[in-house]
Design an enzyme around this catalytic site. Structure first.
Site, PDB file in Angstrom:
ATOM      1  N   ALA A  30      38.054  73.873  46.132  1.00 55.47           N
ATOM      2  CA  ALA A  30      38.397  72.880  47.149  1.00 55.47           C
ATOM      3  C   ALA A  30      37.103  72.225  47.641  1.00 55.47           C
ATOM      4  O   ALA A  30      36.012  72.721  47.371  1.00 55.47           O
ATOM      5  CB  ALA A  30      39.117  73.566  48.305  1.00 55.47           C
TER       6      ALA A  30
ATOM      7  N   GLN B  53      35.940  72.243  50.551  1.00 61.33           N
ATOM      8  CA  GLN B  53      35.240  73.187  51.431  1.00 61.33           C
ATOM      9  C   GLN B  53      35.040  74.550  50.751  1.00 61.33           C
ATOM     10  O   GLN B  53      34.999  75.581  51.411  1.00 61.33           O
ATOM     11  CB  GLN B  53      36.005  73.332  52.753  1.00 61.33           C
ATOM     12  CG  GLN B  53      35.855  72.127  53.671  1.00 61.33           C
ATOM     13  CD  GLN B  53      34.390  71.855  54.039  1.00 61.33           C
ATOM     14  OE1 GLN B  53      33.580  72.771  54.148  1.00 61.33           O
ATOM     15  NE2 GLN B  53      34.047  70.583  54.216  1.00 61.33           N
ATOM     16  N   SER B  54      34.883  74.554  49.438  1.00 67.06           N
ATOM     17  CA  SER B  54      34.723  75.812  48.705  1.00 67.06           C
ATOM     18  C   SER B  54      33.372  76.469  48.986  1.00 67.06           C
ATOM     19  O   SER B  54      32.318  75.879  48.754  1.00 67.06           O
ATOM     20  CB  SER B  54      34.848  75.528  47.201  1.00 67.06           C
ATOM     21  OG  SER B  54      34.365  76.630  46.454  1.00 67.06           O
ATOM     22  N   ASN B  55      33.451  77.701  49.485  1.00 63.32           N
ATOM     23  CA  ASN B  55      32.226  78.495  49.669  1.00 63.32           C
ATOM     24  C   ASN B  55      31.653  78.887  48.322  1.00 63.32           C
ATOM     25  O   ASN B  55      30.439  78.992  48.155  1.00 63.32           O
ATOM     26  CB  ASN B  55      32.539  79.767  50.456  1.00 63.32           C
ATOM     27  CG  ASN B  55      33.079  79.472  51.823  1.00 63.32           C
ATOM     28  OD1 ASN B  55      32.419  78.843  52.629  1.00 63.32           O
ATOM     29  ND2 ASN B  55      34.309  79.905  52.083  1.00 63.32           N
TER      30      ASN B  55
ATOM     31  N   CYS C 285      31.746  77.166  45.531  1.00 62.19           N
ATOM     32  CA  CYS C 285      31.014  76.041  44.928  1.00 62.19           C
ATOM     33  C   CYS C 285      29.657  75.854  45.610  1.00 62.19           C
ATOM     34  O   CYS C 285      28.656  75.608  44.938  1.00 62.19           O
ATOM     35  CB  CYS C 285      31.848  74.767  45.009  1.00 62.19           C
ATOM     36  SG  CYS C 285      33.267  74.811  43.877  1.00 62.19           S
TER      37      CYS C 285
END
Ligand SMILES: *Cc1c(COP(=O)(O)O)cnc(C)c1O
Length: 324
Positions: free
Chosen positions: A76, A78-80, A82
């Site tokens: 997403a 807001q992916s931690n 990534c």
């Protein structure tokens, strides 16, 4: 059988380990039937930290071992995962491509801002936030003469699992009865299940399921079981594992992924005001709400030692839409 310490030594150091374990003194006074501890994986040290640092130590090691020069992963906006992958690529001098759901926003905030700051090349993928578009980009990069390496959604595969097998060693001497943690793409839980068996830790896993949606038509239970079986097979581990050993707590997933409800807002405020520790709005808020709800209902055995595994996620606190 292979020597597990040999397998676990094949990692690229990206974080500060072991992370601290501390007792939540004020909360343990409020819930006086229990001793409540917290594992601070919010402090793993890689670009604002989080549980993906542990997985990436093994994933990036494998990428370098396989002579890759480009990493692809997905999530997403807001992916931690990534954001930490972008940081790991910076450390390892690898090109980083992120496939992120949705359209390009006007304002960059939270994890998205940091992923960009950390030098990742970002592709927006509309409704596909779980890596559906990875094969296409892989072929493109191949034909551009790159050597791409795919890290799956959430970093959850056999290499990611090694990070949490290794993590179990860090709690071995604490006599923990229950471990509460958020479970979403399965790598954390798979690693903890295997680590418990390899290192004879008896704590009961209390995984709070975060996302009610399936990934590629598979339930989270099936995904976790597949990772566990593949890890045992690939590394020739001398343990056995049954599908029925995987239990997810699915009482808190119904609002859907990334939807913060009032009880979760309250849980964030409780830990902040009682202990000075922050939670993220997607994963740890839901898991900590689940823990508090279980304590209120006296679900864990009285007198037990409970560990809340803080998996990180701080940048998502700074989304503009968060109404605390
Ligand atoms: C990814 C993530 C999780 C879930 O871990 P999985 O291994 O994907 O199940 C939990 N908390 C945070 C903050 C995360 O970023």
């Amino acid at each position: 059988m292979t020597d597990i310490s040999d397998i676990l030594s094949k990692r690229l150091k990206l974080g500060f380990f072991p992370t601290p374990i501390i007792k939540l003194q004020n909360l343990s006074k409020s819930y006086s039937d229990y001793n409540i501890f917290i594992k601070r994986d919010d402090n793993t040290g890689l670009a604002l930290g989080g549980n993906k640092t542990r997985k990436l130590e093994y994933l990036i090691y494998d990428a370098i071992y396989k002579k890759a020069n480009t990493i692809i992963t997905a999530g997403a906006q807001q992916s931690n995962h990534c954001r930490q992958t972008a940081a790991a690529c910076a450390v390892a001098n690898l090109e980083c491509h992120l496939l992120l759901g949705g359209e390009e926003p006007e304002d960059y905030t939270g994890n998205l801002l940091l992923s960009k700051l950390l030098g990742a090349i970002i592709h927006y993928t509309g409704d596909n936030r779980k890596g559906e578009d990875i094969p296409l980009l892989y072929e493109k990069l191949l034909s551009a003469d790159k050597k791409p390496y795919i890290i799956p959604y959430g970093g959850s595969n056999i290499y990611g699992a090694l990070g949490f097998i290794n993590a179990v060693k860090e709690i071995k001497n604490y006599n923990i009865d229950y471990i509460y943690f958020p479970s979403s793409s399965g790598g954390t839980q798979a690693g903890l299940h295997i680590g418990k068996k390899l290192f004879n830790v008896n704590a009961q896993l209390m995984p709070i399921c975060i996302d009610k949606d399936e990934t590629e038509g598979l339930s989270l239970e099936e995904m976790i079981y597949t990772i566990i079986k593949d890890t045992i097979d690939h590394f020739h581990l001398d343990i056995s594992f049954k599908r029925s050993e995987i239990k997810l707590i699915r009482e808190y997933e119904s609002p859907g992924y990334g939807v913060l409800i009032n009880e979760e807002r309250k849980a964030i405020k409780t830990l902040a005001e009682k202990e000075g520790i922050l939670l993220d709005p997607v994963y740890t808020a839901r898991a900590f709400y689940g823990l508090l709800d279980h304590l209120n209902r006296n679900i864990p055995k009285k007198g037990s030692n409970i560990l809340f595994w803080h998996t990180g996620g701080y940048p998502a606190i700074f989304q503009k839409s968060l109404k605390i």
